[in-house]
Design a protein around this motif. Structure first.
Motif, PDB file in Angstrom:
ATOM      1  N   ASP A  22       0.835  -1.205   0.000  1.00 10.86           N
ATOM      2  CA  ASP A  22       0.000   0.000   0.000  1.00 10.86           C
ATOM      3  C   ASP A  22       0.870   1.255   0.000  1.00 10.86           C
ATOM      4  O   ASP A  22       0.564   2.235  -0.694  1.00 10.86           O
ATOM      5  N   GLN A  23       1.956   1.224   0.767  1.00 14.17           N
ATOM      6  CA  GLN A  23       2.873   2.368   0.807  1.00 14.17           C
ATOM      7  C   GLN A  23       3.492   2.605  -0.565  1.00 14.17           C
ATOM      8  O   GLN A  23       3.585   3.739  -1.039  1.00 14.17           O
ATOM      9  N   TRP A  24       3.912   1.521  -1.211  1.00 18.49           N
ATOM     10  CA  TRP A  24       4.549   1.663  -2.521  1.00 18.49           C
ATOM     11  C   TRP A  24       3.582   2.259  -3.540  1.00 18.49           C
ATOM     12  O   TRP A  24       3.927   3.156  -4.308  1.00 18.49           O
ATOM     13  N   VAL A  25       2.333   1.767  -3.525  1.00 14.06           N
ATOM     14  CA  VAL A  25       1.322   2.284  -4.458  1.00 14.06           C
ATOM     15  C   VAL A  25       1.124   3.779  -4.242  1.00 14.06           C
ATOM     16  O   VAL A  25       1.052   4.556  -5.204  1.00 14.06           O
ATOM     17  N   GLU A  26       1.043   4.198  -2.986  1.00 16.07           N
ATOM     18  CA  GLU A  26       0.809   5.611  -2.692  1.00 16.07           C
ATOM     19  C   GLU A  26       2.022   6.466  -3.033  1.00 16.07           C
ATOM     20  O   GLU A  26       1.894   7.537  -3.635  1.00 16.07           O
ATOM     21  N   GLN A  27       3.212   6.003  -2.685  1.00  9.83           N
ATOM     22  CA  GLN A  27       4.417   6.812  -2.852  1.00  9.83           C
ATOM     23  C   GLN A  27       4.889   6.902  -4.300  1.00  9.83           C
ATOM     24  O   GLN A  27       5.633   7.814  -4.654  1.00  9.83           O
ATOM     25  N   THR A  28       4.458   5.962  -5.140  1.00  9.65           N
ATOM     26  CA  THR A  28       4.887   5.991  -6.552  1.00  9.65           C
ATOM     27  C   THR A  28       3.768   6.477  -7.474  1.00  9.65           C
ATOM     28  O   THR A  28       3.909   6.398  -8.700  1.00  9.65           O
ATOM     29  N   ARG A  29       2.713   6.993  -6.906  1.00 11.24           N
ATOM     30  CA  ARG A  29       1.578   7.442  -7.712  1.00 11.24           C
ATOM     31  C   ARG A  29       2.019   8.482  -8.749  1.00 11.24           C
ATOM     32  O   ARG A  29       2.700   9.451  -8.424  1.00 11.24           O
ATOM     33  N   GLY A  30       1.648   8.246 -10.006  1.00  9.17           N
ATOM     34  CA  GLY A  30       2.002   9.159 -11.081  1.00  9.17           C
ATOM     35  C   GLY A  30       3.363   8.899 -11.698  1.00  9.17           C
ATOM     36  O   GLY A  30       3.707   9.502 -12.720  1.00  9.17           O
ATOM     37  N   ARG A  31       4.153   7.983 -11.102  1.00 11.94           N
ATOM     38  CA  ARG A  31       5.495   7.715 -11.632  1.00 11.94           C
ATOM     39  C   ARG A  31       5.735   6.239 -11.918  1.00 11.94           C
ATOM     40  O   ARG A  31       6.593   5.906 -12.722  1.00 11.94           O
ATOM     41  N   ARG A  32       5.026   5.362 -11.250  1.00 12.89           N
ATOM     42  CA  ARG A  32       5.251   3.928 -11.476  1.00 12.89           C
ATOM     43  C   ARG A  32       4.759   3.532 -12.858  1.00 12.89           C
ATOM     44  O   ARG A  32       3.863   4.155 -13.421  1.00 12.89           O
ATOM     45  N   THR A  33       5.330   2.492 -13.398  1.00  9.05           N
ATOM     46  CA  THR A  33       4.955   2.012 -14.730  1.00  9.05           C
ATOM     47  C   THR A  33       4.183   0.698 -14.673  1.00  9.05           C
ATOM     48  O   THR A  33       3.702   0.231 -15.705  1.00  9.05           O
ATOM     49  N   ALA A  34       4.072   0.095 -13.501  1.00  6.51           N
ATOM     50  CA  ALA A  34       3.261  -1.119 -13.358  1.00  6.51           C
ATOM     51  C   ALA A  34       1.798  -0.771 -13.606  1.00  6.51           C
ATOM     52  O   ALA A  34       1.302   0.259 -13.143  1.00  6.51           O
ATOM     53  N   THR A  35       1.098  -1.624 -14.346  1.00  9.07           N
ATOM     54  CA  THR A  35      -0.298  -1.361 -14.679  1.00  9.07           C
ATOM     55  C   THR A  35      -1.273  -2.259 -13.936  1.00  9.07           C
ATOM     56  O   THR A  35      -2.468  -1.955 -13.855  1.00  9.07           O
ATOM     57  N   HIS A  36      -0.811  -3.380 -13.392  1.00  7.44           N
ATOM     58  CA  HIS A  36      -1.717  -4.335 -12.753  1.00  7.44           C
ATOM     59  C   HIS A  36      -0.898  -5.203 -11.803  1.00  7.44           C
ATOM     60  O   HIS A  36       0.199  -5.644 -12.144  1.00  7.44           O
ATOM     61  N   THR A  37      -1.425  -5.423 -10.614  1.00  3.32           N
ATOM     62  CA  THR A  37      -0.734  -6.313  -9.678  1.00  3.32           C
ATOM     63  C   THR A  37      -1.746  -7.212  -8.992  1.00  3.32           C
ATOM     64  O   THR A  37      -2.849  -6.774  -8.642  1.00  3.32           O
TER      65      THR A  37
END
Length: 235
Positions: A22-37
């Protein structure tokens, strides 16, 4: 080419690992390239956990791994595991969205062919249809076939699929419809007019892959206006 990474690990601290994600999803919002987990827990071994992460391509996955938050949270995740997680890198060579394909096939079947028998393989016998144009919901495949026959008897028509979105057991289809008024339709004699409308249909699929419920929204008023039954409204 779509790229998928499988992360296989063992842990008895799954709740802490889940909070890290959950932390990773929030902290990388707008920059991560993963589309589905997707995270799965082994039914026969509760400490065996597999995470499946999807990316548009291998190159995008590399970009994602270079984010500082990804590196930090991965190191914290490893600390929660019994041993080092293993990684499997996969290029996706087949991706069949089965319910989406069945929904698309439905629109092809109702618009073509001499009969509706192929619908039996797509729609469950106890199908439940919600159409705001009908006073009561339609229950049962036979009743639904009769409803489709009303349209097929009144028009030569075709659907064009504009968009489809699938989530869990539901598929939402945005469509365009074009037809020629060739026969009686709800008491309206054939006019020979070419008509069109747009609409959206949500299908719910059962465990056997057949459609069990449907919700329709479409511009029926606009259709009736084109047929000359309703006077156009000036805005």
């Amino acid at each position: 080419m779509t790229f998928v990474q499988l992360i296989d690990c063992r842990t008895n601290r799954f709740e802490e690992m889940d909070r890290l994600m959950d932390q990773w999803v929030e902290q990388t919002r707008g920059r991560r390239t993963a589309t589905h987990t997707v995270v799965g827990k082994d039914r026969s071994d509760a400490e065996h956990v597999v995470e499946i992460v999807e990316f548009p391509s291998y190159e995008e996955a590399v970009r994602n791994s270079q984010l500082p938050e990804t590196d930090r949270i991965f190191r914290e995740m490893v600390a929660l595991c019994d041993g080092t997680p293993t990684f499997t890198d996969l290029d996706v060579v087949r991706d069949a969205q089965l319910n989406t394909d069945s929904a698309r096939r439905f629109f092809e079947v109702v618009a073509t062919g001499s009969d509706l028998s192929p619908v039996t393989g797509l729609v469950e016998e106890h199908y439940h249809d919600h159409d705001p144009a009908n006073e009561q919901d339609i229950i049962g495949l036979d009743h639904f076939r009769r409803e489709m026959d009303v349209w097929r008897g009144g028009f030569d028509f075709s659907f064009r699929i504009e968009d489809q979105i699938a989530q869990e057991d539901r598929v939402c289809t945005r469509w365009s419809w074009e037809g020629t008024h060739r026969g009686d339709f709800l008491g309206i004699p054939a006019t020979g007019k070419k008509v069109s409308m747009t609409g959206t249909t949500i299908f719910r699929f059962g465990g056997n892959g057949k459609i069990v419920e449907g919700w329709w929204q479409y511009d029926r008023l606009g259709l009736m206006t084109q047929l000359g039954v309703v006077e156009p409204t000036d805005l």
